[in-house]
Design a protein around this motif. Structure first.
Motif, short mmCIF file in Angstrom:
data_model
loop_
_atom_site.label_atom_id
_atom_site.label_comp_id
_atom_site.label_asym_id
_atom_site.label_seq_id
_atom_site.Cartn_x
_atom_site.Cartn_y
_atom_site.Cartn_z
N MET A 1 0.83 -1.20 0.00
CA MET A 1 0.00 0.00 0.00
C MET A 1 0.87 1.25 0.00
O MET A 1 1.68 1.44 0.90
N PRO A 2 0.72 2.14 -0.99
CA PRO A 2 1.51 3.36 -1.00
C PRO A 2 1.06 4.32 0.09
O PRO A 2 1.85 5.11 0.57
N THR A 3 -0.21 4.28 0.43
CA THR A 3 -0.71 5.12 1.51
C THR A 3 -1.59 4.28 2.41
O THR A 3 -2.14 3.27 1.99
N PRO A 4 -1.74 4.67 3.68
CA PRO A 4 -2.54 3.88 4.60
C PRO A 4 -3.99 3.80 4.14
O PRO A 4 -4.52 4.71 3.52
N THR A 5 -4.62 2.67 4.46
CA THR A 5 -6.02 2.45 4.14
C THR A 5 -6.81 2.31 5.42
O THR A 5 -6.24 2.05 6.48
N PRO A 6 -8.13 2.46 5.36
CA PRO A 6 -8.94 2.29 6.56
C PRO A 6 -8.75 0.90 7.14
O PRO A 6 -8.46 -0.06 6.41
N PRO A 7 -8.93 0.73 8.44
CA PRO A 7 -8.70 -0.56 9.09
C PRO A 7 -9.59 -1.65 8.50
O PRO A 7 -10.73 -1.42 8.15
N VAL A 8 -9.02 -2.85 8.39
CA VAL A 8 -9.76 -4.00 7.91
C VAL A 8 -10.18 -4.83 9.12
O VAL A 8 -9.38 -5.10 10.01
N LYS A 9 -11.45 -5.23 9.17
CA LYS A 9 -11.96 -6.03 10.27
C LYS A 9 -12.24 -7.44 9.78
O LYS A 9 -13.25 -7.68 9.12
N PRO A 10 -11.35 -8.40 10.06
CA PRO A 10 -11.55 -9.76 9.58
C PRO A 10 -12.82 -10.38 10.13
O PRO A 10 -13.36 -9.96 11.13
N LEU A 11 -13.25 -11.43 9.44
CA LEU A 11 -14.55 -12.01 9.71
C LEU A 11 -14.62 -12.73 11.04
O LEU A 11 -15.60 -12.64 11.76
N VAL A 12 -13.59 -13.48 11.37
CA VAL A 12 -13.64 -14.31 12.56
C VAL A 12 -12.64 -13.84 13.56
O VAL A 12 -11.51 -13.54 13.23
N GLN A 13 -13.05 -13.79 14.80
CA GLN A 13 -12.17 -13.30 15.85
C GLN A 13 -12.12 -14.30 16.98
O GLN A 13 -13.13 -14.72 17.52
N GLU A 14 -10.93 -14.75 17.32
CA GLU A 14 -10.80 -15.66 18.45
C GLU A 14 -10.22 -14.91 19.62
O GLU A 14 -9.40 -14.02 19.47
N ILE A 15 -10.63 -15.28 20.82
CA ILE A 15 -10.06 -14.73 22.03
C ILE A 15 -8.84 -15.58 22.34
O ILE A 15 -8.96 -16.72 22.76
N PRO A 16 -7.62 -15.07 22.10
CA PRO A 16 -6.42 -15.88 22.20
C PRO A 16 -6.15 -16.32 23.63
O PRO A 16 -6.57 -15.69 24.58
N GLN A 17 -5.39 -17.41 23.75
CA GLN A 17 -5.15 -17.98 25.06
C GLN A 17 -3.67 -18.22 25.34
O GLN A 17 -3.33 -18.73 26.39
N THR A 18 -2.80 -17.91 24.40
CA THR A 18 -1.48 -18.49 24.52
C THR A 18 -0.35 -17.47 24.56
O THR A 18 -0.52 -16.29 24.28
N GLU A 19 0.80 -17.96 24.87
CA GLU A 19 1.98 -17.15 25.01
C GLU A 19 3.17 -18.04 24.68
O GLU A 19 3.31 -19.12 25.26
N VAL A 20 4.04 -17.65 23.73
CA VAL A 20 5.14 -18.51 23.33
C VAL A 20 6.46 -17.79 23.57
O VAL A 20 6.50 -16.61 23.87
N LYS A 21 7.56 -18.54 23.43
CA LYS A 21 8.88 -17.97 23.66
C LYS A 21 9.22 -16.94 22.58
O LYS A 21 8.70 -16.97 21.49
N LYS A 22 10.15 -16.05 22.92
CA LYS A 22 10.49 -14.96 22.03
C LYS A 22 11.41 -15.41 20.90
O LYS A 22 12.33 -16.19 21.10
N GLY A 23 11.15 -14.89 19.69
CA GLY A 23 12.03 -15.09 18.56
C GLY A 23 12.80 -13.81 18.28
O GLY A 23 12.66 -12.81 18.98
N PRO A 24 13.61 -13.77 17.22
CA PRO A 24 14.38 -12.57 16.89
C PRO A 24 13.47 -11.43 16.42
O PRO A 24 12.40 -11.67 15.86
N GLU A 25 13.90 -10.22 16.62
CA GLU A 25 13.11 -9.05 16.23
C GLU A 25 13.23 -8.81 14.72
O GLU A 25 14.32 -8.75 14.17
#
Length: 308
Positions: free
Chosen positions: A198-222
């Motif tokens: 995208m050359p310029t920002p677009t309005p936010p996209v709201k995906p169809l399905v939303q899950e309430i996340p439950q997890t936490e994993v180890k850190k990877g490289p930045e």
């Protein structure tokens, strides 16, 4: 438009297959999150859900799978749609304006009524939406399809499309305790190979399905990233973050959490990890994200709270 006021299950599934034929399934099954771990902190609650209905499926290896559709008032209620509005949404060019908050629990081994081993997944939704699923064959077929795709993407399995809603059983086995998130967070929409950066920002996209996340994993490289604001001078209306993720193939492997002034990005298998603070307060409910599968860039559009 074909009338679907009283469709049977086969007609509803057939309609969904036709409507969704040319649509990226990721837009429907975007669940985020990964198995394992226990998140802590504000916005989460621990609960044992109540049984709702039970769906029987099989894997591609002919193994029995049961989806326990459970309910809890702690899961946000989705927007109320009619069948006609759902059909119109699925037929539209942008079928991502409807989200179904849900929490998918860890798989647990159970025994079916014949004593054979099987696997059960507990999926929690709001009680009001369960009533819609029970009373509408179209919503039922729609919900089961996106739930199936969500489980496939989250746990890397393949389920057959055929299913049976059990009449005399509301759940298989003992429902498991879950840590669910009670506040919405942004989810990521895969962009096809023909998508361009995208050359310029677009309005936010709201995906169809939303899950309430439950997890936490180890850190990877930045990963490499940059953040720009619009307009450049003065207090911005929104900020845009572009994050380079060359080792990522699909948004299914990404978890994105945007706080009031913080962006946290995690990936499956610890491929990348990003945790940064931004100098402005973000309107969290309006954040949108897109992952371009062609150039492997995740673009996050973050509306900024105006000055008082």
């Amino acid at each position: 438009m074909t009338s679907l006021l009283e469709p049977n299950a086969d007609e509803a599934q057939s309609m969904l297959n036709r409507l969704m034929l040319d649509t990226d399934p990721a837009a429907y099954s975007r669940m985020g999150g990964h198995p394992g771990g226990t998140p802590e902190g504000p916005g989460y609650t621990t609960l044992v859900p109540k049984p709702g209905l039970c769906v029987k499926m099989k894997t591609e290896r002919n193994e029995k799978v049961f989806i326990n559709v459970c309910i809890s008032d702690n899961v946000p209620e989705p927007k109320d749609l009619t069948e006609a509005e759902l059909i119109e949404l699925l037929e539209s060019d942008d079928p991502t304006g409807f989200r179904i908050p849900m929490s998918i629990g860890e798989p647990h081994a159970e025994m079916d009524k014949g004593g054979a081993g099987c696997t059960a997944y507990d999926v929690i939704i709001h009680p009001t939406f369960l009533k819609k699923v029970e009373n509408s064959k179209l919503f039922q077929a729609f919900f089961i399809q996106v739930t199936r795709e969500g489980i496939e993407g989250k746990f890397d399995i393949q389920l057959n499309q055929e299913y049976v809603v059990l009449k005399n059983r509301k759940s298989m086995g003992q429902l498991q305790e879950q840590n669910v998130r009670t506040k919405s967070k942004p989810f990521i929409l895969d962009m096809g190979d023909k998508a361009t950066e995208m050359p310029t920002p677009t309005p936010p996209v709201k995906p169809l399905v939303q899950e309430i996340p439950q997890t936490e994993v180890k850190k990877g490289p930045e990963p490499k990233f940059k953040i720009v604001k619009e307009p450049v001078d003065g207090h911005p209306e929104f900020m845009v973050a572009e994050i380079e993720l060359p080792k990522v193939k699909t948004a299914n492997t990404l978890i994105l959490d945007v706080g009031e002034d913080r962006v946290v990005l995690d990936t499956r298998s610890n491929v990348y990890y990003l945790d940064i603070y931004v100098p402005y307060n973000i309107i969290q409910e309006e954040v949108g994200a897109q992952f371009n599968k062609s150039n492997k860039v995740l673009t996050i559009t973050m509306p900024v709270q105006p000055l008082l």
